[in-house]
Design a protein around this motif. Structure first.
Motif, PDB file in Angstrom:
ATOM      1  N   ASP A 124      13.783  18.257 -19.421  1.00 21.42           N
ATOM      2  CA  ASP A 124      13.676  18.701 -18.030  1.00 21.42           C
ATOM      3  C   ASP A 124      12.282  19.252 -17.727  1.00 21.42           C
ATOM      4  O   ASP A 124      11.709  18.972 -16.667  1.00 21.42           O
ATOM      5  CB  ASP A 124      14.750  19.746 -17.717  1.00 21.42           C
ATOM      6  CG  ASP A 124      16.160  19.175 -17.731  1.00 21.42           C
ATOM      7  OD1 ASP A 124      16.322  17.937 -17.614  1.00 21.42           O
ATOM      8  OD2 ASP A 124      17.115  19.976 -17.862  1.00 21.42           O
ATOM      9  N   ILE A 125      11.715  20.010 -18.660  1.00 25.39           N
ATOM     10  CA  ILE A 125      10.355  20.534 -18.458  1.00 25.39           C
ATOM     11  C   ILE A 125       9.351  19.396 -18.420  1.00 25.39           C
ATOM     12  O   ILE A 125       8.432  19.393 -17.589  1.00 25.39           O
ATOM     13  CB  ILE A 125      10.010  21.588 -19.535  1.00 25.39           C
ATOM     14  CG1 ILE A 125      10.841  22.863 -19.291  1.00 25.39           C
ATOM     15  CG2 ILE A 125       8.519  21.898 -19.544  1.00 25.39           C
ATOM     16  CD1 ILE A 125      10.770  23.889 -20.401  1.00 25.39           C
ATOM     17  N   ILE A 126       9.506  18.417 -19.280  1.00 23.74           N
ATOM     18  CA  ILE A 126       8.608  17.254 -19.263  1.00 23.74           C
ATOM     19  C   ILE A 126       8.710  16.531 -17.914  1.00 23.74           C
ATOM     20  O   ILE A 126       7.695  16.134 -17.335  1.00 23.74           O
ATOM     21  CB  ILE A 126       8.904  16.301 -20.438  1.00 23.74           C
ATOM     22  CG1 ILE A 126       8.503  16.952 -21.765  1.00 23.74           C
ATOM     23  CG2 ILE A 126       8.181  14.960 -20.251  1.00 23.74           C
ATOM     24  CD1 ILE A 126       8.962  16.194 -23.002  1.00 23.74           C
ATOM     25  N   ALA A 127       9.919  16.402 -17.387  1.00 25.50           N
ATOM     26  CA  ALA A 127      10.090  15.772 -16.075  1.00 25.50           C
ATOM     27  C   ALA A 127       9.366  16.574 -14.998  1.00 25.50           C
ATOM     28  O   ALA A 127       8.675  16.003 -14.140  1.00 25.50           O
ATOM     29  CB  ALA A 127      11.578  15.649 -15.741  1.00 25.50           C
ATOM     30  N   PHE A 128       9.471  17.885 -15.047  1.00 26.26           N
ATOM     31  CA  PHE A 128       8.807  18.751 -14.067  1.00 26.26           C
ATOM     32  C   PHE A 128       7.287  18.628 -14.162  1.00 26.26           C
ATOM     33  O   PHE A 128       6.592  18.529 -13.149  1.00 26.26           O
ATOM     34  CB  PHE A 128       9.233  20.208 -14.277  1.00 26.26           C
ATOM     35  CG  PHE A 128       8.447  21.190 -13.467  1.00 26.26           C
ATOM     36  CD1 PHE A 128       8.440  21.129 -12.080  1.00 26.26           C
ATOM     37  CD2 PHE A 128       7.694  22.171 -14.092  1.00 26.26           C
ATOM     38  CE1 PHE A 128       7.702  22.038 -11.325  1.00 26.26           C
ATOM     39  CE2 PHE A 128       6.957  23.083 -13.354  1.00 26.26           C
ATOM     40  CZ  PHE A 128       6.958  23.017 -11.964  1.00 26.26           C
ATOM     41  N   VAL A 129       6.759  18.609 -15.369  1.00 27.52           N
ATOM     42  CA  VAL A 129       5.315  18.538 -15.572  1.00 27.52           C
ATOM     43  C   VAL A 129       4.741  17.232 -15.017  1.00 27.52           C
ATOM     44  O   VAL A 129       3.561  17.165 -14.690  1.00 27.52           O
ATOM     45  CB  VAL A 129       4.988  18.723 -17.077  1.00 27.52           C
ATOM     46  CG1 VAL A 129       3.562  18.376 -17.404  1.00 27.52           C
ATOM     47  CG2 VAL A 129       5.297  20.153 -17.493  1.00 27.52           C
ATOM     48  N   HIS A 130       5.574  16.220 -14.872  1.00 31.65           N
ATOM     49  CA  HIS A 130       5.110  14.924 -14.380  1.00 31.65           C
ATOM     50  C   HIS A 130       5.525  14.626 -12.940  1.00 31.65           C
ATOM     51  O   HIS A 130       5.329  13.513 -12.466  1.00 31.65           O
ATOM     52  CB  HIS A 130       5.607  13.813 -15.318  1.00 31.65           C
ATOM     53  CG  HIS A 130       4.910  13.845 -16.630  1.00 31.65           C
ATOM     54  ND1 HIS A 130       5.300  14.664 -17.661  1.00 31.65           N
ATOM     55  CD2 HIS A 130       3.810  13.188 -17.067  1.00 31.65           C
ATOM     56  CE1 HIS A 130       4.490  14.499 -18.672  1.00 31.65           C
ATOM     57  NE2 HIS A 130       3.570  13.622 -18.342  1.00 31.65           N
TER      58      HIS A 130
END
Length: 169
Positions: A124-130
């Motif tokens: 989820d954090i990776i999705a947010f960062v992108h």
């Protein structure tokens, strides 16, 4: 097998046999999270940039990293505009792994402990960062009061130390 122009994530998704329910923990409760299972028995979590935004602040990532000017300055900014247009999430995790020793040291210094992330939370954090549109929603209001107080206290300490270094007797 797969077209040469297909990215690794696309290749993994092309191998998906369908959603399989898996229990993932978020916050205080648990909910069923659908994941994609590959024929090899690997699970690919469904990524949520919205959940990632909340986690980025609540887990303390924001203490050291900034997004669109919101957050700390001790670690690289993570604005979506600076990310690769197409990125394998495993490459993102590998970059984190390479910096793990320094990150853990900063987490223990700044937060008093190492940040613990589940695979779903990291996804989820990776999705947010992108996700630039979800990042545009990030504001100081997203930062939990305890973390905001810690950041404010650290900022005061930094200014105090800078003032002391400038004095000579």
């Amino acid at each position: 097998m797969f077209a040469r122009s297909m990215t690794i994530p696309a290749a993994l998704l092309a191998m998906t046999v369908g959603p399989v329910p898996a229990l993932a923990s978020h916050g205080e409760g648990q909910h069923m999270q659908m994941m994609d299972q590959t024929p090899m028995g690997l699970m690919m979590p469904q990524m949520s940039a919205e959940r990632g935004r909340a986690l980025f602040a609540s887990k303390g990532c924001i203490v050291c990293h900034s997004i669109n000017g919101v957050g700390g300055e001790d670690a690289p900014m993570l604005d979506a505009s600076t990310m690769d247009e197409i990125m394998n999430p495993f490459d993102f995790a590998a970059r984190m792994w390479r910096g793990a020793a320094a990150m853990v040291e900063l987490q223990e210094e700044e937060l008093g402990e190492q940040i613990e992330l589940s695979g779903q939370e990291l996804a989820d954090i990776i999705a947010f960062v992108h996700d630039a549109s979800e990042q545009a929603k990030l504001s100081e209001d997203d930062i939990p009061k305890s973390i905001a107080a810690m950041m404010h206290h650290q900022s005061e300490e930094d200014h105090h130390e800078e003032g002391e270094e400038g004095h000579s007797d």
